[in-house]
Design a protein around this motif. Structure first.
Motif, PDB file in Angstrom:
ATOM      1  N   ALA A  59      18.806 103.622 -46.059  1.00  0.00           N
ATOM      2  CA  ALA A  59      17.587 103.262 -45.480  1.00  0.00           C
ATOM      3  C   ALA A  59      16.736 102.431 -46.174  1.00  0.00           C
ATOM      4  CB  ALA A  59      17.092 104.717 -45.140  1.00  0.00           C
ATOM      5  N   LYS A  60      16.447 102.906 -47.499  1.00  0.00           N
ATOM      6  CA  LYS A  60      15.498 101.998 -48.242  1.00  0.00           C
ATOM      7  C   LYS A  60      16.004 100.733 -48.368  1.00  0.00           C
ATOM      8  CE  LYS A  60      13.679 106.200 -50.086  1.00  0.00           C
ATOM      9  NZ  LYS A  60      13.649 107.448 -51.272  1.00  0.00           N
ATOM     10  N   LEU A  61      17.173 100.737 -48.579  1.00  0.00           N
ATOM     11  CA  LEU A  61      17.617  99.110 -48.918  1.00  0.00           C
ATOM     12  C   LEU A  61      17.612  98.104 -47.686  1.00  0.00           C
ATOM     13  CD1 LEU A  61      19.475  97.140 -50.593  1.00  0.00           C
ATOM     14  CD2 LEU A  61      21.478  98.128 -49.632  1.00  0.00           C
ATOM     15  N   ASN A  62      17.744  98.634 -46.560  1.00  0.00           N
ATOM     16  CA  ASN A  62      17.491  97.871 -45.239  1.00  0.00           C
ATOM     17  C   ASN A  62      16.062  97.726 -45.091  1.00  0.00           C
ATOM     18  OD1 ASN A  62      19.926  97.330 -43.548  1.00  0.00           O
ATOM     19  ND2 ASN A  62      20.525  99.332 -44.654  1.00  0.00           N
ATOM     20  N   LYS A  63      15.160  98.510 -45.377  1.00  0.00           N
ATOM     21  CA  LYS A  63      13.622  98.355 -45.374  1.00  0.00           C
ATOM     22  C   LYS A  63      13.313  97.133 -46.163  1.00  0.00           C
ATOM     23  CE  LYS A  63      12.744 103.269 -44.649  1.00  0.00           C
ATOM     24  NZ  LYS A  63      11.989 103.165 -43.308  1.00  0.00           N
ATOM     25  N   LEU A  64      13.699  97.204 -47.580  1.00  0.00           N
ATOM     26  CA  LEU A  64      13.246  96.173 -48.357  1.00  0.00           C
ATOM     27  C   LEU A  64      13.838  94.763 -48.086  1.00  0.00           C
ATOM     28  CD1 LEU A  64      12.027  95.546 -50.993  1.00  0.00           C
ATOM     29  CD2 LEU A  64      14.113  96.172 -52.275  1.00  0.00           C
ATOM     30  N   ARG A  65      15.141  94.725 -47.757  1.00  0.00           N
ATOM     31  CA  ARG A  65      15.935  93.412 -47.304  1.00  0.00           C
ATOM     32  C   ARG A  65      15.040  92.891 -46.161  1.00  0.00           C
ATOM     33  NH1 ARG A  65      20.181  91.282 -44.037  1.00  0.00           N
ATOM     34  NH2 ARG A  65      21.499  89.746 -45.091  1.00  0.00           N
ATOM     35  N   ASN A  66      14.768  93.616 -45.114  1.00  0.00           N
ATOM     36  CA  ASN A  66      14.178  92.965 -43.791  1.00  0.00           C
ATOM     37  C   ASN A  66      12.715  93.013 -43.988  1.00  0.00           C
ATOM     38  OD1 ASN A  66      16.826  92.666 -42.016  1.00  0.00           O
ATOM     39  ND2 ASN A  66      16.809  94.794 -43.007  1.00  0.00           N
ATOM     40  N   LEU A  67      12.064  93.773 -45.150  1.00  0.00           N
ATOM     41  CA  LEU A  67      10.531  93.868 -45.318  1.00  0.00           C
ATOM     42  C   LEU A  67       9.969  94.437 -44.148  1.00  0.00           C
ATOM     43  CD1 LEU A  67       9.450  90.401 -47.092  1.00  0.00           C
ATOM     44  CD2 LEU A  67      10.046  92.342 -48.188  1.00  0.00           C
ATOM     45  N   ASP A  68      10.630  95.321 -43.632  1.00  0.00           N
ATOM     46  CA  ASP A  68      10.441  96.101 -42.577  1.00  0.00           C
ATOM     47  C   ASP A  68      10.437  97.627 -42.891  1.00  0.00           C
ATOM     48  OD1 ASP A  68      10.189  97.134 -39.799  1.00  0.00           O
ATOM     49  OD2 ASP A  68      11.819  96.088 -38.999  1.00  0.00           O
ATOM     50  N   PRO A  69       9.477  98.474 -42.655  1.00  0.00           N
ATOM     51  CA  PRO A  69       9.717  99.858 -42.864  1.00  0.00           C
ATOM     52  C   PRO A  69      10.337 100.667 -41.930  1.00  0.00           C
ATOM     53  CG  PRO A  69       7.330  99.253 -42.441  1.00  0.00           C
ATOM     54  CD  PRO A  69       7.917  97.867 -42.599  1.00  0.00           C
ATOM     55  N   VAL A  70      10.434  99.981 -40.772  1.00  0.00           N
ATOM     56  CA  VAL A  70      11.196 100.788 -39.478  1.00  0.00           C
ATOM     57  C   VAL A  70      12.471 100.045 -39.364  1.00  0.00           C
ATOM     58  CG1 VAL A  70       9.030 101.745 -38.548  1.00  0.00           C
ATOM     59  CG2 VAL A  70      10.046  99.413 -37.808  1.00  0.00           C
ATOM     60  N   ALA A  71      13.122  99.443 -40.408  1.00  0.00           N
ATOM     61  CA  ALA A  71      14.297  98.672 -40.025  1.00  0.00           C
ATOM     62  C   ALA A  71      15.395  99.572 -39.550  1.00  0.00           C
ATOM     63  CB  ALA A  71      14.654  97.824 -41.221  1.00  0.00           C
ATOM     64  N   VAL A  72      15.801 100.620 -40.352  1.00  0.00           N
ATOM     65  CA  VAL A  72      16.759 101.589 -40.074  1.00  0.00           C
ATOM     66  C   VAL A  72      16.140 102.955 -40.434  1.00  0.00           C
ATOM     67  CG1 VAL A  72      19.170 102.452 -40.240  1.00  0.00           C
ATOM     68  CG2 VAL A  72      18.766  99.915 -40.758  1.00  0.00           C
ATOM     69  N   PRO A  73      15.669 103.549 -39.340  1.00  0.00           N
ATOM     70  CA  PRO A  73      14.759 104.755 -39.412  1.00  0.00           C
ATOM     71  C   PRO A  73      15.913 105.845 -40.071  1.00  0.00           C
ATOM     72  CG  PRO A  73      14.568 103.807 -37.315  1.00  0.00           C
ATOM     73  CD  PRO A  73      15.499 103.153 -38.035  1.00  0.00           C
ATOM     74  N   ALA A  74      15.308 107.012 -40.801  1.00  0.00           N
ATOM     75  CA  ALA A  74      16.107 108.063 -41.144  1.00  0.00           C
ATOM     76  C   ALA A  74      17.198 108.706 -40.247  1.00  0.00           C
ATOM     77  CB  ALA A  74      14.969 109.192 -41.647  1.00  0.00           C
ATOM     78  N   ASN A  75      16.552 108.928 -39.020  1.00  0.00           N
ATOM     79  CA  ASN A  75      17.268 109.479 -37.925  1.00  0.00           C
ATOM     80  C   ASN A  75      18.647 108.753 -37.566  1.00  0.00           C
ATOM     81  OD1 ASN A  75      16.067 107.642 -36.430  1.00  0.00           O
ATOM     82  ND2 ASN A  75      15.620 108.925 -34.654  1.00  0.00           N
TER      83      ASN A  75
END
Length: 436
Positions: free
Chosen positions: A322-338
């Motif tokens: 989850a956090k890797l995808n947030k960082l790569r896309n600079l998007d905090p909702v890139a791939v949510p926890a659920n």
């Protein structure tokens, strides 16, 4: 009907994810399946053969590790901080040639099963050599498994003559065809270690037996160059040109994909399993998870082996992904926890073709369940309706049931002798240490 097991005083997530956790609930198990689930007052007149008090713990479907080489626990920490090519060719392949034998696969797979059960995994998709002994280990520990026999073009443990690799895999499929916990499958190592002829033969075998076909695909940038130089195309397009991609194929890693590759995977219905911790450690890259999900591709999540991770904790894996995808896309909702929780439960079940049997807590599904202790400082307060992914640890899992059998209770493994397993793996590890 008298249930075999009744879980009382448990919390349940809202099935639609819109409401807070439901407290004071119960879940009844008959045989291998859930027969009733709901608020406690619906169970007032129900008597069960065995009652397990949940003490307010959160009940969740068991996690599904979509890719692992369980026996590689023996090589945990053996060759850290290396590139994939160096790690594989100069360390892992030689170590496997020397140390991978039936006894090693059996005991080290048992150790891996314990590690996975301790962190809530109830199903693993495993691929290795001497896989009969891994399957035996999983069956004895009570872990549900899709166990895939490895196929590769050079002499391998258990298959010294590469000409017999397909026959060996066929014998494995026959041997484990009807086991309640083990589903046998075929694992072709990769497009760069298997010739086109080997890949086609392995896939034909999987199709004839109506089972899954796993393959490492597009894991590194170097692999892209290797396959392009030999086959004139990307690994995904190479597999597609050979007619190997369909709903029964699972591509592992899938890091280096272009738009055409993604479209092909979506059109053919092939599944994908991403292994973020392994990709991070080996600096292989990051799979384009958002693009996969946007195309409706079935995606699961896996740990890979302990030699390249170095842990088999799927809760840790979800958090990292989850956090890797947030960082790569600079998007905090890139791939949510659920979304990650779905990938590790019902989404992972769909990739493995087991979605009708596992992945959700509902009547008729197999009773693969974990209970999570919420009464810890790092999990308080609980605000949401889902697994608290960014706070939970594998050690918060207290109790695990698989196929209706209690395999761990209050952090104690019940299904096999863990102390014996650890001692046997230490014995094997001493042999490795003496040769270093």
């Amino acid at each position: 009907m008298t249930p075999d097991i009744l879980l009382t005083d448990i919390c349940l997530p809202d099935p639609f994810g819109d409401a807070p956790l439901k407290s004071n609930c119960c879940l009844a198990i008959q045989g291998d399946s859930i027969c009733q689930i709901g608020p406690a007052h619906e169970f007032d007149a129900l008597e069960a053969k065995r009652v397990i008090k949940g003490r307010g713990q959160l009940a969740l479907p068991g996690l599904i590790n979509g890719h692992c080489h369980a026996a590689m626990t023996l090589f945990r920490g053996l060759a850290d901080d290396l590139s994939l090519a160096d790690w594989l060719n100069n360390y892992i392949f030689p170590a496997e040639a020397r140390y991978v034998q039936p006894d090693m696969v059996y005991w080290c797979s048992k150790l891996a099963a314990a590690e996975m059960i301790f962190s809530g995994t109830t199903t693993v998709a495993d691929g290795y050599f001497h896989e009969h002994h891994a399957a035996k280990a999983f069956a004895e520990t009570g872990l549900r498994a899709v166990a895939a026999q490895g196929v590769i073009d050079f002499p391998a443990p258990g298959v010294p003559d590469p000409e017999k690799k397909i026959n060996h895999a066929a014998e494995f499929l026959t041997q484990w065809r009807s086991h309640p916990l083990i589903r046998p499958a075929v694992f072709a190592h990769s497009p760069y270690t298997c010739s086109p002829g080997t890949l086609v033969a392995a896939k034909e075998l999987a199709r004839s037996e109506k089972t899954l076909f796993f393959i490492h695909t597009a894991e590194t940038e170097q692999e892209i160059s290797m396959i392009h130089d030999k086959q004139g195309d990307s690994p995904v397009r190479h597999l597609h040109n050979l007619g190997l991609l369909d709903a029964g194929t699972v591509c592992i890693h899938a890091v280096w994909l272009d738009e055409q590759d993604l479209d092909i995977l979506a059109e053919t219905g092939a599944g994908i399993v991403v292994c973020p911790q392994s990709s991070l450690k080996l600096a292989s890259g990051k799979a384009p998870l958002q693009a996969m999900l946007a195309r409706g591709i079935r995606v699961g999540i896996g740990t890979d082996g302990a030699a390249s991770n170095n842990r088999l904790d799927l809760i840790r894996e979800m958090d990292s992904c989850a956090k890797l995808n947030k960082l790569r896309n600079l998007d905090p909702v890139a791939v949510p926890a659920n979304t990650l929780v779905n990938m590790a439960t019902q989404g992972g079940a769909a990739v493995l073709g087991l979605h009708r049997k596992i992945g959700r807590l509902e009547e008729g599904k197999h009773a693969d369940i974990m209970l999570v202790n919420l009464d810890t400082p790092h999990l308080q307060p609980v605000h949401g309706s889902d697994l608290p992914l960014y706070a939970i640890q594998g050690s918060d899992v207290q109790t695990v049931l698989i196929n209706g059998i209690l395999v761990m209770q209050d952090r104690k493994i019940l299904s096999f002798d863990l102390e014996e397993t650890v001692e046997q793996v230490r014995r094997l590890a001493e042999q490795v240490k003496k040769s270093l």
